[in-house]
Design a protein around this motif. Structure first.
Motif, PDB file in Angstrom:
ATOM      1  N   ALA A 175       1.795   2.550   2.844  1.00  9.28           N
ATOM      2  CA  ALA A 175       0.122   3.072   2.760  1.00  9.28           C
ATOM      3  C   ALA A 175      -0.328   4.546   3.055  1.00  9.28           C
TER       4      ALA A 175
ATOM      5  N   ARG B 139      -1.164  -4.141  -1.407  1.00 13.51           N
ATOM      6  CA  ARG B 139       0.085  -3.539  -1.271  1.00 13.51           C
ATOM      7  C   ARG B 139       1.530  -4.241  -1.613  1.00 13.51           C
TER       8      ARG B 139
ATOM      9  N   ILE C 241      -1.188   5.358  -0.539  1.00 10.73           N
ATOM     10  CA  ILE C 241      -2.898   4.145  -1.339  1.00 10.73           C
ATOM     11  C   ILE C 241      -3.546   4.863  -0.346  1.00 10.73           C
TER      12      ILE C 241
END
Length: 243
Positions: free
Chosen positions: A59, A74, A62
């Motif tokens: 995360a 993901r 990203i």
């Protein structure tokens, strides 16, 4: 949580696309119109002008992707959420050594794409880097636990393996990027961009940096590595594998 959720903070600042590596990656993709970029991180080597889908488990990584980066899913390499043969090509740039099961991940690349383009490195050559050999030898055990480029090429049945040397002024802060600029490693931000250092004992890294700082101040480093100072590029073991 992946380890890049912990060590990847600020990653995009130190790991910037270098066109001298992007060009051979694009050449290796050939005429592929659709590309799956597995372990894409912040998207440094996603090919422009093609239909790209990125896969990234972290995360934090990203979050650092540019607004105009490819759409990202993901997921992990070992379980790609796509049907077989969905893409013309799958790329994996400096990511295979982070996968929990690299063979399963590479098998997934083969399943979802007809062509595989993998940028990896020879761990033995990484371990011969002066920073490992002389200052942070603890990195060597981590590297020995990672898959090496020759193993990856053999597993994929590679059709070609191309050496990608590291230019002295490389802009992508991979671990050996500063092979001719040793003072860079004294910067904690530079070290955070190198997983080999970020995943090594902080005490071991600090000891190594203290020795390096002393050798730079005394001139010892430049005396012992004078042969590097005029080289335009150096082979740190990076290999572009195509199958």
């Amino acid at each position: 949580m992946t380890h890049y959720d912990e060590i990847g903070v600020g990653y995009a600042l130190g790991r910037r696309t270098d066109p001298r590596w992007l060009a051979p990656v694009l050449d290796a993709l050939g005429p592929a119109a659709s590309v799956l970029d597995v372990g894409s991180g912040t998207g440094s080597y996603e090919p422009p002008s093609r239909r790209v889908v990125a896969v990234e488990p972290s995360a934090e990584m990203i979050r650092q992707r540019r607004p105009d980066a490819a759409p990202v899913v993901r997921a992990v390499a070992e379980a790609l959420p796509f049907a077989g043969g969905t893409f013309d090509a799958a790329s994996a740039v400096l990511t295979v050594h982070h996968w929990r099961d690299w063979r399963r991940g590479l098998a997934e690349l083969r399943r979802v794409a007809r062509r595989q383009v993998v940028l990896a490195y020879d761990t033995a050559l990484h371990n011969d880097f002066w920073l490992v050999r002389e200052y942070v030898p603890e990195v060597a055990s981590l590297e020995r636990s990672r898959p090496s480029a020759p193993e990856i090429a053999a597993f994929l049945g590679a059709s070609s393996v191309v050496e990608l040397p590291v230019p002295w002024d490389f802009t992508d802060g991979v671990f050996p990027a500063h092979w001719r600029r040793p003072e860079a490693y004294l910067d904690p931000a530079v070290r955070r961009s190198c997983s080999a250092l970020a995943q090594t004992s902080p005490a071991a890294v600090e000891r190594g940096m203290a020795r390096l700082r002393a050798d730079l101040e005394s001139g010892r480093w430049h005396e012992e590595h004078a042969e590097l100072l005029d080289l335009p590029e150096w082979d740190a073991g990076f290999r572009l594998i195509v199958a």
